[in-house]
Design a protein around this motif. Structure first.
Motif, PDB file in Angstrom:
ATOM      1  N   HIS A  28       0.857  -1.191   0.000  1.00  0.00           N
ATOM      2  CA  HIS A  28       0.000   0.000   0.000  1.00  0.00           C
ATOM      3  C   HIS A  28       0.887   1.232   0.000  1.00  0.00           C
ATOM      4  O   HIS A  28       2.083   1.142   0.296  1.00  0.00           O
ATOM      5  CB  HIS A  28      -0.933   0.015   1.219  1.00  0.00           C
ATOM      6  CG  HIS A  28      -0.207  -0.171   2.513  1.00  0.00           C
ATOM      7  ND1 HIS A  28       0.467   0.850   3.133  1.00  0.00           N
ATOM      8  CD2 HIS A  28      -0.021  -1.270   3.280  1.00  0.00           C
ATOM      9  CE1 HIS A  28       1.022   0.386   4.240  1.00  0.00           C
ATOM     10  NE2 HIS A  28       0.753  -0.891   4.352  1.00  0.00           N
ATOM     11  N   PRO A  29       0.329   2.398  -0.296  1.00  0.00           N
ATOM     12  CA  PRO A  29       1.134   3.632  -0.229  1.00  0.00           C
ATOM     13  C   PRO A  29       1.503   3.958   1.210  1.00  0.00           C
ATOM     14  O   PRO A  29       0.837   3.537   2.155  1.00  0.00           O
ATOM     15  CB  PRO A  29       0.207   4.712  -0.785  1.00  0.00           C
ATOM     16  CG  PRO A  29      -0.930   4.007  -1.420  1.00  0.00           C
ATOM     17  CD  PRO A  29      -1.015   2.643  -0.796  1.00  0.00           C
ATOM     18  N   GLY A  30       2.560   4.722   1.352  1.00  0.00           N
ATOM     19  CA  GLY A  30       2.955   5.227   2.657  1.00  0.00           C
ATOM     20  C   GLY A  30       2.373   6.617   2.864  1.00  0.00           C
ATOM     21  O   GLY A  30       1.528   7.080   2.082  1.00  0.00           O
ATOM     22  N   ARG A  31       2.860   7.287   3.909  1.00  0.00           N
ATOM     23  CA  ARG A  31       2.342   8.619   4.256  1.00  0.00           C
ATOM     24  C   ARG A  31       3.492   9.508   4.691  1.00  0.00           C
ATOM     25  O   ARG A  31       4.406   9.059   5.400  1.00  0.00           O
ATOM     26  CB  ARG A  31       1.350   8.464   5.405  1.00  0.00           C
ATOM     27  CG  ARG A  31       0.700   9.745   5.866  1.00  0.00           C
ATOM     28  CD  ARG A  31      -0.294   9.470   7.010  1.00  0.00           C
ATOM     29  NE  ARG A  31      -1.083  10.622   7.324  1.00  0.00           N
ATOM     30  CZ  ARG A  31      -0.692  11.615   8.112  1.00  0.00           C
ATOM     31  NH1 ARG A  31       0.498  11.597   8.671  1.00  0.00           N
ATOM     32  NH2 ARG A  31      -1.494  12.641   8.350  1.00  0.00           N
ATOM     33  N   LEU A  32       3.450  10.761   4.284  1.00  0.00           N
ATOM     34  CA  LEU A  32       4.428  11.749   4.722  1.00  0.00           C
ATOM     35  C   LEU A  32       4.004  12.245   6.106  1.00  0.00           C
ATOM     36  O   LEU A  32       2.959  12.876   6.250  1.00  0.00           O
ATOM     37  CB  LEU A  32       4.506  12.905   3.719  1.00  0.00           C
ATOM     38  CG  LEU A  32       5.506  14.006   4.032  1.00  0.00           C
ATOM     39  CD1 LEU A  32       6.925  13.453   4.171  1.00  0.00           C
ATOM     40  CD2 LEU A  32       5.461  15.064   2.945  1.00  0.00           C
ATOM     41  N   GLU A  33       4.795  11.930   7.115  1.00  0.00           N
ATOM     42  CA  GLU A  33       4.450  12.245   8.507  1.00  0.00           C
ATOM     43  C   GLU A  33       4.966  13.601   8.969  1.00  0.00           C
ATOM     44  O   GLU A  33       4.340  14.242   9.816  1.00  0.00           O
ATOM     45  CB  GLU A  33       4.999  11.162   9.439  1.00  0.00           C
ATOM     46  CG  GLU A  33       4.413   9.788   9.210  1.00  0.00           C
ATOM     47  CD  GLU A  33       2.932   9.687   9.555  1.00  0.00           C
ATOM     48  OE1 GLU A  33       2.419  10.528  10.328  1.00  0.00           O
ATOM     49  OE2 GLU A  33       2.283   8.762   9.049  1.00  0.00           O
TER      50      GLU A  33
END
Length: 179
Positions: A16-21
């Motif tokens: 799945h895609p990741g996320r910019l935290e």
């Protein structure tokens, strides 16, 4: 009987895609980082407001360390290795903190199949290699900080396509064919 899956296919497969935290800018060497919610990625330069982007590129494409990324999931590991309850990503001076996408797997495994990390709608990065820790990690994390970061220091990248990014943006990896 099904066909065996090739290694070329497997390295392109992400769950799945990741996320910019988080986004951090380093205005100058040894100065505190500045946390921002959004920033402009500049082709062949880095992030606007970061010291890497202020430098004039000395070659076509710029240098290999325009943007640094680190895995959010590695923070508890570094904390455990240094016996600290918490490691603030700002201490580590990386530009982008990413969760949910294995950054080490985004580096091209085959020279003829470069991988592209996409952030948000427009920004594209090429992972150029590991972001090795510096001796300053001993200062920031205490004795053993340098070795605690080895293998957990994140990756370096070049900006191939610029644009606006912000905390919460999706991060994915693909072949450059979809440029």
């Amino acid at each position: 009987m099904s066909q065996p899956v090739s290694l070329h296919h497997l390295v392109r497969q992400f769950a799945h895609p990741g996320r910019l935290e988080a986004i951090y800018l380093r205005p100058a060497r040894r100065e505190p980082v500045v946390q921002v919610q959004q920033v402009e990625a500049l082709v062949d330069r880095g992030l606007a407001g970061d010291r890497a982007a202020a430098r004039t590129p000395w070659r076509v494409g710029g240098n290999k360390r325009q943007v640094t990324l680190i895995q959010a999931e590695h923070m508890p590991v570094v904390a455990a290795f240094t016996q600290q309850g918490h490691v603030d990503p700002a201490w580590l001076r990386r530009n982008l903190v990413v969760s949910g996408l294995n950054l080490l797997a985004t580096r091209a495994m085959f020279k003829d199949e470069p991988m592209i990390v996409r952030i948000g709608a427009h920004v594209m990065l090429e992972i150029t290699g590991p972001c090795e820790p510096c001796s300053r990690m001993e200062e920031l994390l205490g004795p053993g900080g340098y070795n605690a970061m080895r293998g957990h220091g994140g990756v370096n990248a070049r900006v191939l396509a610029g644009g606006h990014i912000q905390v919460g943006d999706a991060i994915s990896c693909s072949l450059p064919l979809a440029l």
